[in-house]
Scaffold this active site. Structure first.
Site, mmCIF file in Angstrom:
data_model
loop_
_atom_site.group_PDB
_atom_site.id
_atom_site.type_symbol
_atom_site.label_atom_id
_atom_site.label_comp_id
_atom_site.label_asym_id
_atom_site.label_seq_id
_atom_site.Cartn_x
_atom_site.Cartn_y
_atom_site.Cartn_z
ATOM 1 N N GLY A 47 0.827 -1.202 0.000
ATOM 2 C CA GLY A 47 0.000 0.000 0.000
ATOM 3 C C GLY A 47 0.858 1.247 0.000
ATOM 4 O O GLY A 47 2.024 1.224 -0.423
ATOM 5 N N SER A 48 0.310 2.325 0.506
ATOM 6 C CA SER A 48 0.993 3.618 0.457
ATOM 7 C C SER A 48 2.139 3.684 1.460
ATOM 8 O O SER A 48 2.159 2.973 2.469
ATOM 9 C CB SER A 48 0.006 4.747 0.758
ATOM 10 O OG SER A 48 -0.372 4.723 2.123
ATOM 11 N N GLU A 72 3.369 9.865 -5.384
ATOM 12 C CA GLU A 72 2.769 8.853 -6.246
ATOM 13 C C GLU A 72 1.364 9.311 -6.619
ATOM 14 O O GLU A 72 0.476 9.391 -5.777
ATOM 15 C CB GLU A 72 2.702 7.515 -5.497
ATOM 16 C CG GLU A 72 2.095 6.397 -6.315
ATOM 17 C CD GLU A 72 2.105 5.080 -5.554
ATOM 18 O OE1 GLU A 72 2.392 4.051 -6.176
ATOM 19 O OE2 GLU A 72 1.816 5.084 -4.342
ATOM 20 N N CYS A 111 1.747 0.733 -8.562
ATOM 21 C CA CYS A 111 2.891 1.364 -7.905
ATOM 22 C C CYS A 111 4.089 1.519 -8.832
ATOM 23 O O CYS A 111 4.991 2.301 -8.533
ATOM 24 C CB CYS A 111 3.283 0.577 -6.650
ATOM 25 S SG CYS A 111 3.576 -1.177 -6.941
ATOM 26 N N GLU A 143 5.792 -3.410 0.817
ATOM 27 C CA GLU A 143 5.864 -3.118 -0.618
ATOM 28 C C GLU A 143 5.030 -1.871 -0.819
ATOM 29 O O GLU A 143 3.807 -1.930 -0.865
ATOM 30 C CB GLU A 143 5.339 -4.320 -1.412
ATOM 31 C CG GLU A 143 5.746 -4.300 -2.871
ATOM 32 C CD GLU A 143 4.754 -3.567 -3.753
ATOM 33 O OE1 GLU A 143 4.995 -2.353 -4.001
ATOM 34 O OE2 GLU A 143 3.776 -4.170 -4.163
ATOM 35 N N LEU A 144 5.728 -0.720 -0.922
ATOM 36 C CA LEU A 144 5.058 0.570 -0.850
ATOM 37 C C LEU A 144 5.029 1.249 -2.215
ATOM 38 O O LEU A 144 5.289 0.633 -3.237
ATOM 39 C CB LEU A 144 5.741 1.432 0.210
ATOM 40 C CG LEU A 144 5.865 0.768 1.590
ATOM 41 C CD1 LEU A 144 6.594 1.677 2.569
ATOM 42 C CD2 LEU A 144 4.498 0.375 2.132
#
Length: 482
Positions: free
Chosen positions: A236-237, A384, A290, A256-257
């Site tokens: 996520g963020s 992002e 992402c 996992e950003l």
């Protein structure tokens, strides 16, 4: 009337069965219609799931390799038999174009299969202990053991695949897993858990090994702060990931950003191929990925020509109903996301950026947008954007492009288009990211490679081979024969 009739039990898959729970509607982002009613979890359900996972941990850890492997392969076969149904469901709950949902299901099948293969590769090795005289006669070796209960929290953009990235490696490693999908997109993951439990019942995996709890922030806090958890895996963020890391400490976290993936175009590049890559890599999943192309850095001698090629291609991108196989950009996940992207575009234009293409929409959907000359310090460049927006900037040379890429606080994937091997290897050496891709989109991802970022893009690696190892701990053994 709902658009989807669930082929799995009602309630929440917690403990050994499906527990009754209140429901909330899941809505189709394209037109707001109700897809289905989904169970709504709470803190008590989260605690019940954790209790059941902890109780089952020893049993799951002792399961033979052939059982863990069989569960994953049986689930792969069951999902493959319902492939088109899963694709249609993903379109409805994510609003993502059908072409991208087909890719998601295909990668989910590969993830299940490759995780099953990793079961046979979990091993240790013997170690010489006689480097000192005191070690003479000793036998030393180490093995890998399950880390314990795994909490997996997935994002809304690829809900089935991201949940599988958590669940499949956990089961391969011998860990019970509690999954929390994003509130907007729980349905495909509920179905996946149902298939896993059915597959497990046939070969002896206890149902408590795979559980799911929906809900909001309070459910997530309950799951990640329980000290009995062995590892938390989150996609996520960056902001949420940082919060989880602080809350979960000292529990191991795999994050996992996000990112603002860069694509560098050298003057010697195949410009047509690079322009294709910007459009293909910038707008898939409506930009909600992402590693979507967000920042494009082009060497000055070819900048004008390249921007023209990109503009021509963007005009041909089909925007519309995600159920249509021709659609490439559809509505974002919700109105709030759409308004935020609009705001970021407006902020960039007010600061001097130029809209080369798009920049508008019909209120529900944004047209694919190209911005030129977005300054540093603006969200559209620095953060992002998670929407169908690509920012193009001219740079004097490749070295300057690499410097710009590295100035970002993110570091997930980047790519470079060039005909020069020297430039390609310089990119691999210099770019401060978790993955460098040459002459392909930064979103190109092989599920049998170590995937993850550095800096604010996360910690740890996904991909079944690497995630399975992340969810184990080494156990050293030293024996002096009697």
């Amino acid at each position: 009337m709902s658009l989807f009739e669930a082929p799995f039990p009602t309630g929440m898959p917690v403990g050994g069965g499906w527990v009754p729970a209140p429901t909330a509607p899941v809505r189709f982002p394209y037109d707001g219609s109700v897809v289905a009613e989904a169970p709504l979890g709470d803190v008590e359900l989260a605690r019940t799931a954790l209790d059941a996972a902890v109780t089952s941990a020893d049993t799951v850890a002792r399961l033979p390799s052939h059982v863990r492997r069989a569960v994953l392969l049986r689930t792969r076969d069951a999902l493959a038999a319902r492939r088109e149904e899963f694709e249609r469901l993903l379109v409805l709950e994510t609003g993502k174009p059908l072409v991208d949902c087909r890719t998601e299901v295909a990668r989910t099948l590969i993830t299940l299969e490759t995780a099953a293969e990793e079961v046979a590769r979990l091993h240790g090795e013997t170690v010489p202990l006689d480097l000192l005289p005191s070690g003479e006669g000793l036998i030393g070796f180490w093995t890998r053991r399950p880390i314990g209960v795994v909490v997996g929290i997935a994002g809304f953009n690829y809900p089935l695949l991201l949940a599988t990235h958590k669940i499949a490696p956990a089961l391969a490693a011998g860990c019970p897993v509690v999954c929390k999908p994003a509130p907007q997109t729980p349905l495909a993951t509920l179905w996946l858990v149902h298939l896993l439990r059915e597959a497990g019942e046939a070969v002896g995996l206890p149902p408590e090994a795979v559980q799911l709890v929906t809900g909001g922030v309070e459910v997530g806090e309950t799951l990640v702060t329980d000290r009995r958890v062995g590892a938390v895996s989150f996609t996520g963020s960056a902001a949420v990931g940082h919060t989880i890391a602080r809350a979960a400490a000292p529990t191991k976290v795999l994050l996992e950003l996000g990112s603002n993936a860069a694509l560098v175009v050298a003057a010697d590049a195949d410009l047509a191929a690079a322009a294709d890559a910007v459009v293909r890599g910038g707008y898939y999943a409506s930009g909600q990925a992402c590693i979507s192309v967000q920042r494009v850095l082009v060497e000055a001698p070819v900048a004008a020509e390249f921007l023209g090629l990109v503009t021509d291609r963007v005009s041909a991108v089909t925007v519309g109903d995600p159920r249509d196989a021709a659609t490439r950009v559809a509505a974002l996940i919700d109105g709030r996301s759409t308004r935020r992207v609009h705001d970021w575009i407006g902020e960039a234009v007010a600061a001097g950026a130029k809209i080369v293409a798009g920049g508008d929409g019909d209120g529900r959907m944004l047209r694919p947008t190209v911005l030129a000359d977005v300054p540093d310090g603006l969200a559209a460049w620095d953060e992002e954007i998670f929407g169908p927006v690509v920012c193009v900037r001219t740079v004097p040379d490749v070295d300057s492009a690499f410097d710009v890429v590295n100035r970002s606080r993110y570091g997930l994937h980047a790519s470079v288009y060039t005909r020069s091997l020297a430039t390609a290897f310089a990119a691999v050496e210099r770019l401060q990211v978790g993955g460098v891709v040459v002459n392909e989109v930064p979103g190109f991802r092989a599920d049998n490679m170590p995937y993850g970022g550095i800096k604010d893009s996360g910690i740890g690696r996904e991909g079944p081979r690497f995630a399975v190892e992340e969810l184990t701990v080494t156990r050293m053994a030293i024996i002096r024969p009697a």
